[in-house]
Each structure stands twice: as C-alpha cells, then as structure tokens.
Design a protein around this motif. Structure first.
Motif, mmCIF file in Angstrom:
data_model
loop_
_atom_site.group_PDB
_atom_site.id
_atom_site.type_symbol
_atom_site.label_atom_id
_atom_site.label_comp_id
_atom_site.label_asym_id
_atom_site.label_seq_id
_atom_site.Cartn_x
_atom_site.Cartn_y
_atom_site.Cartn_z
ATOM 1 N N LEU A 93 -8.520 -16.882 -0.496
ATOM 2 C CA LEU A 93 -7.521 -16.104 -0.946
ATOM 3 C C LEU A 93 -6.660 -15.404 0.037
ATOM 4 O O LEU A 93 -5.391 -15.371 0.204
ATOM 5 C CB LEU A 93 -8.034 -15.159 -2.324
ATOM 6 C CG LEU A 93 -6.756 -14.293 -2.933
ATOM 7 C CD1 LEU A 93 -5.386 -14.961 -3.449
ATOM 8 C CD2 LEU A 93 -7.346 -13.432 -3.785
ATOM 9 N N ILE A 94 -7.534 -14.631 0.760
ATOM 10 C CA ILE A 94 -7.191 -13.908 1.895
ATOM 11 C C ILE A 94 -6.362 -14.611 3.059
ATOM 12 O O ILE A 94 -5.523 -14.361 3.392
ATOM 13 C CB ILE A 94 -8.145 -12.991 2.546
ATOM 14 C CG1 ILE A 94 -8.600 -11.955 1.669
ATOM 15 C CG2 ILE A 94 -7.632 -12.487 4.052
ATOM 16 C CD1 ILE A 94 -9.935 -11.282 1.930
ATOM 17 N N ARG A 104 -3.740 -5.390 0.302
ATOM 18 C CA ARG A 104 -4.050 -4.807 -0.968
ATOM 19 C C ARG A 104 -5.187 -5.337 -1.765
ATOM 20 O O ARG A 104 -6.121 -4.623 -2.113
ATOM 21 C CB ARG A 104 -2.598 -5.008 -1.898
ATOM 22 C CG ARG A 104 -2.817 -4.570 -3.364
ATOM 23 C CD ARG A 104 -1.775 -4.104 -3.888
ATOM 24 N NE ARG A 104 -2.231 -3.383 -5.209
ATOM 25 C CZ ARG A 104 -1.983 -3.674 -6.355
ATOM 26 N NH1 ARG A 104 -1.540 -5.040 -6.498
ATOM 27 N NH2 ARG A 104 -2.228 -3.208 -7.336
ATOM 28 N N ILE A 105 -5.615 -6.531 -1.298
ATOM 29 C CA ILE A 105 -6.916 -7.226 -1.590
ATOM 30 C C ILE A 105 -8.116 -6.445 -0.982
ATOM 31 O O ILE A 105 -8.857 -6.291 -1.821
ATOM 32 C CB ILE A 105 -6.731 -8.768 -1.443
ATOM 33 C CG1 ILE A 105 -5.606 -9.511 -1.949
ATOM 34 C CG2 ILE A 105 -8.203 -9.312 -1.750
ATOM 35 C CD1 ILE A 105 -5.578 -10.647 -1.567
ATOM 36 N N LEU A 106 -7.986 -6.337 0.178
ATOM 37 C CA LEU A 106 -9.074 -5.772 0.939
ATOM 38 C C LEU A 106 -9.323 -4.186 0.659
ATOM 39 O O LEU A 106 -10.536 -3.824 0.628
ATOM 40 C CB LEU A 106 -8.797 -5.800 2.615
ATOM 41 C CG LEU A 106 -8.958 -7.015 3.017
ATOM 42 C CD1 LEU A 106 -8.633 -6.942 4.527
ATOM 43 C CD2 LEU A 106 -10.235 -7.506 2.793
ATOM 44 N N LYS A 107 -8.247 -3.588 0.204
ATOM 45 C CA LYS A 107 -8.378 -2.065 -0.418
ATOM 46 C C LYS A 107 -9.120 -2.387 -1.763
ATOM 47 O O LYS A 107 -9.891 -1.291 -2.021
ATOM 48 C CB LYS A 107 -7.190 -1.484 -0.409
ATOM 49 C CG LYS A 107 -6.858 -0.269 -1.170
ATOM 50 C CD LYS A 107 -5.436 0.281 -1.216
ATOM 51 C CE LYS A 107 -5.353 1.558 -2.032
ATOM 52 N NZ LYS A 107 -4.051 1.763 -2.291
ATOM 53 N N ALA A 108 -8.931 -3.586 -2.410
ATOM 54 C CA ALA A 108 -9.497 -3.273 -3.801
ATOM 55 C C ALA A 108 -11.329 -3.955 -3.924
ATOM 56 O O ALA A 108 -11.787 -3.938 -4.660
ATOM 57 C CB ALA A 108 -8.854 -4.462 -4.816
ATOM 58 N N VAL A 109 -11.583 -4.389 -2.501
ATOM 59 C CA VAL A 109 -12.819 -5.069 -2.514
ATOM 60 C C VAL A 109 -13.857 -3.840 -1.882
ATOM 61 O O VAL A 109 -13.400 -3.063 -0.871
ATOM 62 C CB VAL A 109 -12.752 -6.082 -1.489
ATOM 63 C CG1 VAL A 109 -14.146 -6.553 -0.932
ATOM 64 C CG2 VAL A 109 -12.000 -7.121 -2.015
ATOM 65 N N ASN A 110 -14.995 -3.773 -2.485
ATOM 66 C CA ASN A 110 -16.053 -2.858 -1.973
ATOM 67 C C ASN A 110 -16.333 -3.000 -0.500
ATOM 68 O O ASN A 110 -16.076 -3.985 0.266
ATOM 69 C CB ASN A 110 -17.381 -2.401 -2.861
ATOM 70 C CG ASN A 110 -18.184 -3.576 -2.773
ATOM 71 O OD1 ASN A 110 -18.498 -4.338 -1.660
ATOM 72 N ND2 ASN A 110 -18.440 -4.095 -3.958
ATOM 73 N N LYS A 111 -16.961 -1.880 0.297
ATOM 74 C CA LYS A 111 -17.111 -1.773 1.457
ATOM 75 C C LYS A 111 -18.122 -3.026 1.932
ATOM 76 O O LYS A 111 -18.021 -3.926 2.970
ATOM 77 C CB LYS A 111 -17.770 -0.347 2.075
ATOM 78 C CG LYS A 111 -17.925 -0.259 3.554
ATOM 79 C CD LYS A 111 -18.534 1.037 3.624
ATOM 80 C CE LYS A 111 -18.599 1.216 5.536
ATOM 81 N NZ LYS A 111 -19.145 2.501 5.764
ATOM 82 N N ASP A 113 -18.713 -5.969 0.617
ATOM 83 C CA ASP A 113 -17.981 -7.186 0.387
ATOM 84 C C ASP A 113 -17.000 -7.385 1.567
ATOM 85 O O ASP A 113 -16.840 -8.479 2.058
ATOM 86 C CB ASP A 113 -17.490 -7.277 -0.861
ATOM 87 C CG ASP A 113 -18.493 -7.577 -1.967
ATOM 88 O OD1 ASP A 113 -19.464 -7.737 -1.809
ATOM 89 O OD2 ASP A 113 -18.062 -7.350 -3.256
ATOM 90 N N ARG A 114 -16.257 -6.349 2.003
ATOM 91 C CA ARG A 114 -15.306 -6.461 3.210
ATOM 92 C C ARG A 114 -16.222 -6.873 4.291
ATOM 93 O O ARG A 114 -15.437 -7.856 5.023
ATOM 94 C CB ARG A 114 -14.874 -5.016 3.328
ATOM 95 C CG ARG A 114 -13.210 -4.953 2.674
ATOM 96 C CD ARG A 114 -12.530 -3.761 3.196
ATOM 97 N NE ARG A 114 -13.057 -2.852 3.444
ATOM 98 C CZ ARG A 114 -13.415 -1.751 2.341
ATOM 99 N NH1 ARG A 114 -12.646 -1.927 1.064
ATOM 100 N NH2 ARG A 114 -13.891 -0.491 2.542
ATOM 101 N N GLU A 119 -16.974 -11.442 8.227
ATOM 102 C CA GLU A 119 -17.968 -12.397 9.017
ATOM 103 C C GLU A 119 -17.473 -13.674 8.458
ATOM 104 O O GLU A 119 -17.339 -14.453 9.560
ATOM 105 C CB GLU A 119 -19.439 -12.041 8.369
ATOM 106 C CG GLU A 119 -19.976 -11.054 8.942
ATOM 107 C CD GLU A 119 -21.320 -10.705 8.512
ATOM 108 O OE1 GLU A 119 -21.843 -11.514 7.438
ATOM 109 O OE2 GLU A 119 -21.816 -9.570 8.272
ATOM 110 N N LEU A 120 -17.088 -14.039 7.322
ATOM 111 C CA LEU A 120 -16.639 -15.428 7.012
ATOM 112 C C LEU A 120 -15.270 -15.989 7.605
ATOM 113 O O LEU A 120 -15.132 -16.954 7.971
ATOM 114 C CB LEU A 120 -16.686 -15.387 5.444
ATOM 115 C CG LEU A 120 -17.983 -15.631 4.519
ATOM 116 C CD1 LEU A 120 -17.636 -15.395 3.335
ATOM 117 C CD2 LEU A 120 -18.974 -16.654 5.034
#
Length: 175
Positions: A93-94, A104-111, A113-114, A119-120
């Motif tokens: 998605l990113i 906005r997506i990264l802001k919604a994801v916890n630390k 998971d970010r 890494e991926l």
C-alpha cells in the motif's frame, strides 16, 4: 447483493439490515459495491463494516479507491484498517500511494510496525524480501506436538498463513 439494494438501504438508513447483508458477503466482493456509490455513500458503507471485514475489503480495493478512502477516514478508522492489514500488504500500500498519503498511513501505524515496514521497504522491488510475509508461525525444534499446536492456536490468528509452519533451532536458523 445488488448495488440498488445497497443504495436503497443507505437512503432509508436501514444500517442494521445493510450490515447483516454485508456480513454474508465475501470481503473480496465488497469493493465492487463502492465503484457505483457517491463519496458520502462509500464512507457510510465502509463504516458499517466490522473492523475485520473493513480491513479485508480494503486489501482488495484498487489503489485509487484506497487513496480516496484513506483521505476520508478519521485517524482512528485508518488506524483500525491498518491494524487489520498484514505487514506485506501495508508495505505494498505504501509503495503505491503518493507521499502525502504515505505520511498519513505511517502516522496511523504503531512504532514497532513502522520499524518492520521500514525494514521491508529496504528490499529491492520484486526480490524475495519485498514480497515475503513477516507474519508466519515459527516453531522450535524442541517443542512437543502439543506445544506446537498450542503455539499455532495462539499466534495463528495474527499470522498470514498457518498452512506452513517453520521449525527453527535455538539460533533461529531454519531447519
């Protein structure tokens, strides 16, 4: 479910009936309903879905529909959707979204998971690392069958697949 029935139920505000009808649908079929709805109707319909079904349906949407929806969801709703996506789907998605949506997506994801997402994202496109999942069942070589089954039951719900389980030694080397 026909689109006219969806529009009718939305118009008459029969949300409980609509929710029941949607619950019977395959999550992969729900995004096709969004194509013929107006923006406000799409948001209402998406909000009627359960958290799990919304996340699953979201993963089947076309990128432009995902982008529009991300822009219209509240922060809490977006966080719920991101929580339901598997990590490799979040990375995909990113990679397909413009930078303002990615923020906005990264802001919604916890630390935590970010960190995994970053890494991926380091893997070259179409490499094994870029398409692999990080949500799998790993077992220890010293486990009994009973212990292995208990681990599968415990972490299997949060794993992308339980059909393949990987046995690792004490150094986390694949056996």
């Amino acid at each position: 479910m026909e689109i006219e029935e969806v529009k009718n139920l939305l118009e008459k505000k029969q949300f409980n009936k609509l929710k029941e009808e949607l619950r019977e649908m395959n999550s992969a079929d729900i995004p096709s309903l969004f194509e013929d709805l107006e923006k406000e109707q799409v948001i209402k319909l998406f909000r009627i879905l359960s958290k799990e079904q919304a996340g699953e349906a979201f993963s089947y949407m076309e990128p432009d529909m995902k982008e529009k929806l991300i822009q219209d969801l509240t922060d809490a709703e977006l966080r719920n959707v991101m929580d339901e996506l598997f990590m490799d789907d979040t990375v995909d998605l990113i990679e397909e979204m413009p930078s303002n949506v990615v923020k906005r997506i990264l802001k919604a994801v916890n630390k935590e998971d970010r960190k995994i997402i970053n890494e991926l994202l380091q893997y070259p496109e179409d490499s094994a690392g870029s398409i692999m999942t990080t949500e799998f069942v790993d077992l220890k070589e010293s486990m009994t069958v009973e212990e292995a089954l208990e681990r599968i039951r415990t972490i299997g719900l949060d794993s992308e697949t339980i059909y393949n389980c990987y046995v690792l030694n004490k150094n986390r080397v694949l056996l």
